[in-house]
Enzyme design. Sequence first.
Site, short mmCIF file in Angstrom:
data_model
loop_
_atom_site.label_atom_id
_atom_site.label_comp_id
_atom_site.label_asym_id
_atom_site.label_seq_id
_atom_site.Cartn_x
_atom_site.Cartn_y
_atom_site.Cartn_z
N CYS A 128 0.14 0.77 -6.38
CA CYS A 128 0.95 0.08 -5.37
C CYS A 128 0.45 0.57 -4.02
O CYS A 128 0.73 1.70 -3.62
CB CYS A 128 2.43 0.40 -5.53
SG CYS A 128 3.44 -0.37 -4.24
N CYS A 131 3.57 1.17 -1.20
CA CYS A 131 4.37 2.40 -1.26
C CYS A 131 4.20 3.00 -2.65
O CYS A 131 3.23 3.72 -2.90
CB CYS A 131 5.83 2.15 -0.92
SG CYS A 131 6.59 0.80 -1.84
N SER A 132 5.11 2.70 -3.58
CA SER A 132 4.98 3.26 -4.93
C SER A 132 5.72 2.42 -5.95
O SER A 132 6.32 2.96 -6.87
CB SER A 132 5.50 4.70 -4.94
OG SER A 132 6.86 4.72 -4.54
N CYS A 133 5.71 1.09 -5.81
CA CYS A 133 6.40 0.22 -6.77
C CYS A 133 5.88 0.51 -8.18
O CYS A 133 4.67 0.63 -8.39
CB CYS A 133 6.19 -1.24 -6.41
SG CYS A 133 7.05 -1.72 -4.89
#
Length: 237
Positions: A128, A131-133
């Site tokens: 991702c 961000c950090s999906c």
Amino acid sequence: MGAHHHHHGNGHSHDDHEPIREAPEISEFEVLELAVRELSIEKGLFSAEDHRRFSEWAENIGPAGGSRLVAKAWTDPEFKRRLLDDGTATCAEVGIDWRDPTGKGTPSDYTYFYVLENTPDVHNVIVCTLCSCYPRPVLGMSPDWYRTPNYRRRLVRRPREVLAEFGLHVPPSVEVRVHDSNQKSRFMVMPMRPAGTDDWTEAELAAIVTRDTMIGVAVPQVDWTATRAPSELGGHR
């Protein structure tokens, strides 16, 4: 560092001080998350108690759901077809409900869920870059390295090099596909079933489908699970 014991004349020495510790700084992402959360609570979208319950649930689920999905798909061709066609709906068949993941009416990060099948010609890996999906209902919380700018930035530019740093060397003949998660799309990799597992049960297969194999930075090994090191297994499962 050598010890020193001089006094300041105020009745204490340096030995009286608490050890100096690095104070963690809050990141811009954490500031944004806090602001959105408080605004959502103020607007009545969910309560602070809802958020606490969801966080507690999310931090404890782990990757077992994803492992079960892959193991079942390896042994049931019809289930595999449905999973690849509609990951969100098929997850519900094994008790994973993306629309209401806690089963208690708590907030959901519901989105579109896609399962990506590795083949002898294609290797998939997820990232991702925003961000950090991450597909938390099936893999739990993401590992620390998944959230680092270094992984996010470099994987899309030099995927083979990054995979090699994980110990995974993808042959030049195999295409590497990088899938960038976002607010509405989450991905999970379905690795290839290793040779020599024809007579294994779903539970035995699920044990070798680790988190990293479903992110795509590793492939399942018959003598490796996330909970038992190969050295403990005598070279056999």
